[in-house]
Design an enzyme around this catalytic site. Structure first.
Site, short mmCIF file in Angstrom:
data_model
loop_
_atom_site.label_atom_id
_atom_site.label_comp_id
_atom_site.label_asym_id
_atom_site.label_seq_id
_atom_site.Cartn_x
_atom_site.Cartn_y
_atom_site.Cartn_z
N HIS A 113 -6.38 41.26 26.39
CA HIS A 113 -5.48 40.31 25.76
C HIS A 113 -4.04 40.80 25.83
O HIS A 113 -3.77 41.98 25.99
CB HIS A 113 -5.87 40.06 24.30
N ASP A 115 -0.80 40.67 23.34
CA ASP A 115 -0.66 40.50 21.90
C ASP A 115 0.04 39.19 21.52
O ASP A 115 1.12 38.87 22.03
CB ASP A 115 0.13 41.66 21.29
N HIS A 273 -4.07 44.50 27.38
CA HIS A 273 -4.75 45.74 27.03
C HIS A 273 -6.11 45.44 26.41
O HIS A 273 -6.41 44.30 26.03
CB HIS A 273 -3.90 46.62 26.10
N ARG A 288 0.38 50.76 14.43
CA ARG A 288 1.13 50.06 15.47
C ARG A 288 2.35 49.36 14.89
O ARG A 288 2.26 48.69 13.85
CB ARG A 288 0.24 49.02 16.14
#
Length: 297
Positions: A113, A115, A273, A288
């Site tokens: 995907h 983000d 990723h 993150r």
């Protein structure tokens, strides 16, 4: 720029060691500390230049505080919260992605995907630091979607030129929610329409911009593509499945094995990723900082 600043820049360029990890994307940096970069515009700008070149950067032994993590990421752009995962209460924009024995089963990470393409302006990128990781397992893969576009057959490039698609948080994060909550989520984030091929705003590269958040094309059903009504669904669906599948080609990928205080910095505009969930019952804790992006075009 003064001679002193020229000398400082030259020293920095020579002190950062850059080791490419594949023929298409990814480089490991050494000789640099993100705590220093969080306080230094020039050093952060140099890292940003390397990010545009390699699309995803990796660093080891980054023993930084959450404040330094947020400060460095903020030098790349304003930070954003995640509507489902939330943020650290003391560090807005820093998302804790903690998986342990009490975590609910979910499958949001272990899918290829890009983000938050369910936003009108998906993130520019992210800075992800490993807090705790299994001894084996829990790797993450990144994919060069500019390379994926470049290597498409020419007739496919012609077919998808100018095509647009919908991306949905309701059909992904919202799928397991009660109906009312799911509808509220969609009301907050109506399905945006993005180009199937976007142009990177800084490098000018063309990027294949469909992923697991993409639900359907919005402008496929034209006389050029559809001979009769029953052509519509299989033709569009088969093409979208084919395009999404390009991210699974190993030649476009790099795989990173985490250690505590490892960091990955990626350009979300040009990559996808996949976080490999092969480590249960071990614990994996990541933090993150997501960076606000622009509207794809």
């Amino acid at each position: 720029m003064s001679q002193t600043l020229h000398r400082r820049a030259a020293v920095r360029r020579s002190s950062i060691k850059v080791e490419p990890l594949t023929c298409t994307l990814g480089a490991e940096l050494s000789g640099v500390h993100l705590g220093d970069a969080s306080r230094d515009d020039e050093l952060a700008a140099e890292i940003k230049e390397l990010l545009l070149q390699y699309k995803v950067l990796f660093l080891r032994d980054q023993d930084i505080t959450r404040a330094e993590h947020v400060a460095f990421a903020s030098r790349l752009g304003p930070l954003e919260d995640h509507p489902v995962l939330g943020s650290d209460p003391d560090h807005p924009g820093l998302v804790r992605i903690y998986k342990d024995l009490d975590s609910k089963p979910e499958h949001y990470e272990n899918a290829l995907h890009c983000d938050a393409t369910w936003r009108e302006c998906p993130p520019m990128g992210a800075v992800l630091r490993c807090v705790e990781t299994p001894e084996v397992g829990g790797d993450t893969l990144w994919v060069d979607m500019a390379e994926a576009y470049r290597r498409l057959p020419e007739h496919i490039k012609t077919q998808i030129e100018g095509l647009h698609a919908r991306h949905s948080i309701e059909a992904t994060f919202g799928a397991a929610m009660p109906v009312e909550q799911r509808h509220q989520l969609k009301a907050r984030y109506p399905d945006p329409e993005h180009p199937v091929v976007r142009t990177h705003p800084e490098t000018g590269e063309k990027v294949l911009f469909v992923n697991s958040f993409t639900t359907h094309f919005v402008d496929y059903h034209t006389p050029e593509n559809v001979r009769c009504g029953q052509d519509y669904a299989p033709g569009a669906g088969n093409l979208l499945t084919y395009l999404i599948s390009q991210a699974a080609i190993p030649e476009y990928q790099v795989r990173w094995r985490w250690q505590p205080n490892s960091v990955a910095i990626w350009d979300n505009r040009a990559t996808q990723h996949y976080a490999v969930q092969d480590y249960w019952p071990a614990v994996r804790k990541m933090e993150r900082a997501g960076i606000v992006g622009d509207r794809p075009c």
